[in-house]
Write an enzyme that holds these catalytic residues in place. Sequence first.
Site, short mmCIF file in Angstrom:
data_model
loop_
_atom_site.label_atom_id
_atom_site.label_comp_id
_atom_site.label_asym_id
_atom_site.label_seq_id
_atom_site.Cartn_x
_atom_site.Cartn_y
_atom_site.Cartn_z
N ASN A 1 64.21 111.47 -15.42
CA ASN A 1 63.05 111.28 -14.55
C ASN A 1 63.48 111.52 -13.12
O ASN A 1 64.60 111.17 -12.73
CB ASN A 1 62.54 109.84 -14.69
CG ASN A 1 61.34 109.54 -13.80
OD1 ASN A 1 60.39 110.32 -13.73
ND2 ASN A 1 61.37 108.41 -13.11
N HIS B 1 62.58 110.26 -9.44
CA HIS B 1 61.87 109.12 -8.83
C HIS B 1 62.04 109.18 -7.31
O HIS B 1 63.17 109.36 -6.83
CB HIS B 1 62.43 107.81 -9.38
CG HIS B 1 61.76 106.60 -8.80
ND1 HIS B 1 60.53 106.16 -9.24
CD2 HIS B 1 62.13 105.78 -7.79
CE1 HIS B 1 60.17 105.10 -8.53
NE2 HIS B 1 61.12 104.85 -7.64
N SER C 1 65.91 110.08 -6.51
CA SER C 1 66.94 109.89 -7.53
C SER C 1 66.52 110.59 -8.82
O SER C 1 65.34 110.59 -9.17
CB SER C 1 67.10 108.39 -7.86
OG SER C 1 67.37 107.62 -6.71
N ASP D 1 62.49 102.66 -14.43
CA ASP D 1 63.30 103.17 -13.32
C ASP D 1 64.68 102.50 -13.23
O ASP D 1 65.23 102.31 -12.14
CB ASP D 1 62.55 102.98 -11.98
CG ASP D 1 61.24 103.75 -11.93
OD1 ASP D 1 61.15 104.79 -12.61
OD2 ASP D 1 60.31 103.32 -11.23
#
Length: 208
Positions: free
Chosen positions: A105, A107, A134, A143
């Site tokens: 992911n 983020h 990130s 996260d």
Amino acid sequence: SARIAVLASGRGSNLQAVLDAIAAGRLDAQVVGVFSDKPDAAALQRVAAPLRWSARPRDFASRSDYEQALGDAIAATAPDWILCAGYMRILGAGIVQRFAGRMINIHPSLLPRHKGLHTHQQAIDAGDAEHGASVHLVTAELDAGAVIAQSRVPVLPGDDAAVLAERVLAIEHPLLVACLQLLCSGRLAEQDGKLQLDGHTLFSPLTL
Ligand code: GAR
């Protein structure tokens, strides 16, 4: 070349950065599908129609039914990597487990700071002098998976969330491409929840 499935809910500028890097020969990969919870997401329009999949979660009896269908559609494309690029739903443990160690992911914060939503406002409200983005492994905890790499930007006097978001987005695109270069070349991989770069455990995020 590596097969990348992309989950996206919105604009898709990160997806576009990946497509552009592939087209320019800077990333040895192919996008094998774009998967959205929003049938009208602009991200879907960035790939050819046969590569698009979308379904509204509310059209399913349960969240797990939706994630089963999403997971089956992703699995059907036989991806090496599953990239969440502006996918704005929390993924349940089932689908995360199904693609464990292969789902990443991007983020918009310097994790572990500012998880969740409204990260730019969070950074301003906290008085941070630095902010950024990130790329991390997706785990069932939001996260919180191992961070692969980060890029930083300054927070400047007078910034509002929109201005700061734009500054961060500009560094998200090269950050994401650089991470995918490492993952798709096989230099970077996950083993037992830990990241290995060239066979060595990565003890802290890369700065890119
Ligand atoms: C990006 O800033 C991404 O980091 C963020 O949404 C934006 C999507 O932009 N993702 C999250 O907030 C995930 N929780 P894009 O659709 O233009 O790539």
